[in-house]
Motif scaffolding. Structure first.
Motif, PDB file in Angstrom:
ATOM      1  N   VAL A 118      -4.594  -0.020 -10.023  1.00 49.51           N
ATOM      2  CA  VAL A 118      -4.773   0.884  -8.758  1.00 49.51           C
ATOM      3  C   VAL A 118      -6.304   1.038  -8.774  1.00 49.51           C
ATOM      4  CG1 VAL A 118      -4.496   3.050  -7.570  1.00 49.51           C
ATOM      5  CG2 VAL A 118      -2.730   1.925  -8.906  1.00 49.51           C
ATOM      6  N   LYS A 161      -6.954  -0.588  -0.228  1.00 52.34           N
ATOM      7  CA  LYS A 161      -7.014   0.374  -1.233  1.00 52.34           C
ATOM      8  C   LYS A 161      -5.089   0.513  -1.271  1.00 52.34           C
ATOM      9  CE  LYS A 161     -11.037   2.904  -1.581  1.00 52.34           C
ATOM     10  NZ  LYS A 161     -11.743   4.194  -1.304  1.00 52.34           N
ATOM     11  N   ASN A 197      -8.989  -0.894  -6.008  1.00 51.34           N
ATOM     12  CA  ASN A 197      -9.372  -0.061  -5.077  1.00 51.34           C
ATOM     13  C   ASN A 197     -11.071  -0.216  -5.241  1.00 51.34           C
ATOM     14  OD1 ASN A 197      -6.907   0.561  -4.240  1.00 51.34           O
ATOM     15  ND2 ASN A 197      -7.050   2.606  -5.065  1.00 51.34           N
ATOM     16  N   SER A 203      -1.739   2.836  -3.753  1.00 47.69           N
ATOM     17  CA  SER A 203      -1.535   3.654  -4.556  1.00 47.69           C
ATOM     18  C   SER A 203      -0.327   3.457  -5.742  1.00 47.69           C
ATOM     19  CB  SER A 203      -0.759   4.893  -3.587  1.00 47.69           C
ATOM     20  OG  SER A 203      -1.679   5.338  -2.633  1.00 47.69           O
ATOM     21  N   ARG A 204      -0.509   4.344  -6.803  1.00 51.07           N
ATOM     22  CA  ARG A 204       0.409   3.882  -7.708  1.00 51.07           C
ATOM     23  C   ARG A 204       1.984   4.445  -7.418  1.00 51.07           C
ATOM     24  NH1 ARG A 204       3.304   5.918 -11.954  1.00 51.07           N
ATOM     25  NH2 ARG A 204       2.975   8.118 -11.173  1.00 51.07           N
ATOM     26  N   TYR A 205       2.803   3.709  -7.575  1.00 51.43           N
ATOM     27  CA  TYR A 205       4.228   3.737  -7.715  1.00 51.43           C
ATOM     28  C   TYR A 205       4.716   3.161  -8.996  1.00 51.43           C
ATOM     29  CZ  TYR A 205       3.432   4.917  -2.483  1.00 51.43           C
ATOM     30  OH  TYR A 205       2.993   5.434  -1.474  1.00 51.43           O
ATOM     31  N   ARG A 255       0.853  -1.180   0.045  1.00 51.85           N
ATOM     32  CA  ARG A 255       0.042   0.059   0.051  1.00 51.85           C
ATOM     33  C   ARG A 255       1.002   1.262  -0.128  1.00 51.85           C
ATOM     34  NH1 ARG A 255      -4.753  -1.080   4.434  1.00 51.85           N
ATOM     35  NH2 ARG A 255      -5.268  -3.356   4.128  1.00 51.85           N
ATOM     36  N   ASN A 256       1.959   1.258   0.701  1.00 59.05           N
ATOM     37  CA  ASN A 256       2.821   2.438   0.887  1.00 59.05           C
ATOM     38  C   ASN A 256       4.394   2.003   1.013  1.00 59.05           C
ATOM     39  OD1 ASN A 256       3.180   1.740   3.761  1.00 59.05           O
ATOM     40  ND2 ASN A 256       0.999   2.414   3.841  1.00 59.05           N
TER      41      ASN A 256
END
Length: 236
Positions: free
Chosen positions: A54, A65, A58, A67-69, A5-6
């Motif tokens: 993503v 959920k 989600n 995020s895009r990286y 997620r992060n």
């Protein structure tokens, strides 16, 4: 295969555990998931590269959920390069053609002049002996971070070999077409396209293989991802 997620745990601390990081999109997601189990098991962090994946994740998994990286100058690359500078880490860059890798290293070095790129070479290996020779050279130079852009699954397999044999290694990152892109143009993605999440469209206009993936591979991914979600089968 869990999508992170992060970035919280990624740069937590430097220790003896090598961390391998890769990025998945609707093309590479099942290439990796259906590949040799050791590939998925040896990669420590998977991040979603692509707004379609993503958004779909989600919607279908609202409690998880993401995020895009991606590994480029708009996302993870500055974080990794600045981290390398702050911790005085030696970086190896592998990927692209012989001409592209030289130009890509020039672009990175211009943006980060104190970054210690101690080793680089193209991403085309003609034999396992060449792979072994590259790892031997990186060992001799005490490389800490390996950045590899050879396409999925070759780049993941290469990083796993480095993880098993490169004694000074702390991190390994895949970067897909990043090196070839910046060799062509430093600001490869139009800022407007990035802001509107239309980078996929820009790449589709420029590259026929991207158009092929959009037409052939993305619908297959969409169908299978939906089936796995609603048949309650593990998909990640």
């Amino acid at each position: 295969m869990n999508i992170d997620r992060n970035l919280d745990l990624l740069f937590e601390k430097l220790d003896d555990k090598v961390k391998l990081v890769t990025f998945v999109n609707p093309f590479s997601y099942y290439v990796l998931k259906d590949g040799p189990v050791e590939v998925v098991n040896e990669i420590d962090h998977f991040f979603a590269d692509g707004i379609f994946l993503v958004k779909l994740n989600n919607i279908l998994y609202p409690r998880d959920k993401i995020s895009r990286y991606s590994f480029d100058f708009t996302s993870l690359a500055p974080i990794v390069f600045n981290y390398s500078i702050e911790n005085k880490l030696k970086v190896a860059v592998i990927g692209g053609s012989s001409e592209e890798i030289v130009r890509a290293v020039e672009v990175i070095s211009d943006k980060y002049p104190v970054l210690n790129i101690s080793y680089f070479r193209n991403g085309f290996f003609s034999s396992e002996a060449e792979v072994d020779d590259a790892i031997k050279n990186m060992n001799e130079k005490g490389i800490n971070i390996v950045l590899c852009g050879m396409g999925t699954p070759l780049q993941e397999v290469f990083l796993i070999k480095c993880k098993l044999s490169l004694t000074s290694m702390n991190y390994g990152f895949t970067c897909g077409g990043f090196l070839s892109q910046i060799a062509l143009r430093e600001d490869y993605f139009n800022p407007i396209m990035s802001k509107l999440h239309l980078r996929w469209l820009q790449r589709a206009i420029r590259h026929s293989y991207v158009r092929k993936r959009l037409i052939k591979d993305y619908p297959k991914f969409f169908y299978r991802f939906l089936i796995e979600r609603f048949c309650h089968q593990p998909s990640r």
